[in-house]
Design an enzyme around this catalytic site. Structure first.
Site, short mmCIF file in Angstrom:
data_model
loop_
_atom_site.label_atom_id
_atom_site.label_comp_id
_atom_site.label_asym_id
_atom_site.label_seq_id
_atom_site.Cartn_x
_atom_site.Cartn_y
_atom_site.Cartn_z
CG ASP A 136 3.79 9.64 -3.19
OD1 ASP A 136 4.70 8.62 -3.24
OD2 ASP A 136 3.59 10.31 -2.03
CG HIS A 186 11.41 8.19 -1.36
ND1 HIS A 186 10.14 7.44 -1.16
CD2 HIS A 186 12.12 8.22 -0.48
CE1 HIS A 186 10.51 7.15 0.07
NE2 HIS A 186 11.76 7.47 0.72
CG HIS A 215 5.29 0.50 -3.82
ND1 HIS A 215 6.39 -0.21 -3.18
CD2 HIS A 215 5.34 1.72 -3.36
CE1 HIS A 215 6.48 0.42 -2.21
NE2 HIS A 215 6.00 1.63 -1.95
#
Ligand code: SDX
Length: 429
Positions: free
Chosen positions: A363, A268, A307
């Site tokens: 990210d 995460h 994702h």
């Protein structure tokens, strides 16, 4: 046949049931009508990781994973990133509408009025080991805030809730900066509320008594935009934790400490730190094919890729990639960006990633910017938490006021031993 209904026949009993469909969803409790014997518990759905289960209804953030669409309260993320500010977006997420000039000025003044933390907290942070991970310090300090603000427990009082929101948004950058100062063994820089939200954060982390110190406005603006991009994302892991803890009516500081703990995981919010460590390990563009092979052999995960919702390019990654170019013009080229760009190019041509619809996520590029701006790698998840804080608070507020909501308590499919009698030690083999 009635529209917006689902007809199910239980072949065990040949009984047919009809359930209503609303928002393309059935009410899971309806399934409990499906039984073989009247005393049965009834049918449940099994959904580890909640891949296909809506735990709530929400008006805050819309994500279309197939089209790569992200909107906060109906405003496309691309427009907010271009035209808004982080505190304005925080207001939008929490109150549902963009503020007028007067409301925005009051909101900014209230948040920036709450940037100081209690000296007990500042001293508590000094007790962490010199090499404590900043996320561990952040989580522990947010939890400790609940001991200093017992009024935060008054969660049904709108005035108290409002104050906790100002407090948490105001104090988080100070706590974040203090974790960094603790790590480098330097005295704290106390907040300067005459600065903007991100200027103040950079100042508190960076100021070392340089004469005529000025925060670079390009870097402060880039960080403000990065925070906008991280501000909310529907029912992601950490937000689900914020809601679950909030559903027991715990105070928002305790709930946010739990949410930050969930964010810390490398699957995460900890992924931005993991991406930088991965790019550093790859070290050279020539090493990319070998790394990709290990990923395809299932030995490694390509951090920053994939994702649960986006099966297309994460719209935030696209924006962050553009920000990277602007920041690196100021800070100087980061060789890791060249590795990241080549890694993305190769991966997006490779059937392993294409077939699994794995694209760069939020990210993948953010860590390159943070590193270029001078943030140490282990501060990256802390920066993610600062950006996500208004989303956590907006979702918590929505939960508290949602009359549909009850304390979170999922069911289980029990596959363990049924009743058996105790065996004395002597009789055990
Ligand atoms: C964030 O939910 C959110 O909204 C999160 C977030 C937010 O704003 O809050 O967007 C922020 O957390 C972004 C994600 C950051 N994490 C990473 O970059 C870590 C790497 N990514 C993965 O671990 C993974 O993609 C997840 C955790 C993000 C999603 O996992 P899922 O949806 O449970 O998918 P999965 O693990 O079931 O994978 C499906 C397949 C598997 O292959 P098979 O077993 O079917 O052969 O895809 C493969 C996985 O092995 N796969 C990957 C991969 N991600 C999935 N293979 C290599 N590298 C990867 N990164």
């Amino acid at each position: 046949m009635k529209e917006n209904t689902l007809t199910i026949t239980d072949n065990r009993t040949n009984i047919t049931y009809e359930f209503s469909i609303e928002n393309n969803t059935i009410n899971a409790l309806d399934l409990r009508q499906i039984k073989v014997d009247k005393d049965d518990f009834g049918i449940m759905s099994y959904d580890p990781g909640y891949t296909n289960t809506a735990a709530c209804s929400s008006k805050i953030t819309f994500v279309d994973g197939d089209k790569g669409v992200l909107m906060y309260r109906g405003y496309p993320i691309e427009q907010l990133a271009e035209h808004s500010t982080f505190l304005e977006v925080a207001y939008l997420l929490i109150y549902g509408e963009l503020p007028n000039k007067e409301s925005l000025e009051h909101w900014e003044e209230r948040v920036m009025h709450h940037t100081y933390i209690h000296e007990n907290l500042a001293k508590l942070m000094q007790t962490f080991r010199y090499d404590a991970h900043p996320m561990g310090m952040l989580i522990g300090t947010i939890a400790a805030m609940s001991t200093l603000h017992p009024d935060a427990k008054d969660i049904h009082n709108p005035v108290s809730r409002q104050k906790q929101i100002w407090r948490l948004l105001g104090k988080l950058p100070t706590v974040a900066a203090f974790t960094y100062r603790r790590r480098i063994g330097r005295p704290y820089n106390y907040p300067d509320s005459s600065l903007s939200y991100t200027e103040n954060l950079i100042y508190m982390m960076d100021y070392m008594n340089q004469g005529n110190y000025q925060v670079n406005p390009i870097l402060a603006k880039a960080l403000d935009t990065l925070f906008i991009l991280h501000a909310d994302h529907g029912q992601n892991c950490s937000t689900s934790v914020m809601r679950n803890i909030g559903s027991s009516y715990a105070d928002p500081c305790s709930a946010m400490a739990g949410a930050a703990a969930a964010l810390y995981g490398p699957l995460h919010g900890g992924a931005n730190e993991a991406v930088l460590r991965m790019l550093t390990e790859i070290d050279k563009v020539d090493n990319i094919p070998g790394y990709i092979k290990q990923v395809k052999d299932g030995k490694l995960r390509l951090m920053g890729f994939g994702h649960r919702v986006y099966k297309n390019y994460d719209p935030r990654a696209r924006i962050i990639k553009d920000i990277a170019e602007k920041v690196l013009e100021v800070t100087g080229r980061n060789p890791l960006l060249d590795i990241a760009l080549e890694l993305e190019r190769i991966a997006l041509e490779d059937d392993y990633f294409i077939s699994r619809r794995l694209y760069p996520n939020v990210d993948f590029y953010s860590g390159i910017i943070y590193q270029a701006m001078g943030f140490p790698v282990d501060m990256f998840p802390v920066l993610f938490a600062l950006g996500r804080a208004p989303g956590w608070l907006a979702q918590w507020l929505e939960l508290i006021d949602d009359t549909d909501q009850r304390i979170a308590r999922p069911r289980q499919v029990y596959t363990g031993q049924m009743k058996r009698n105790y065996v004395s030690l002597e009789q055990r083999n």
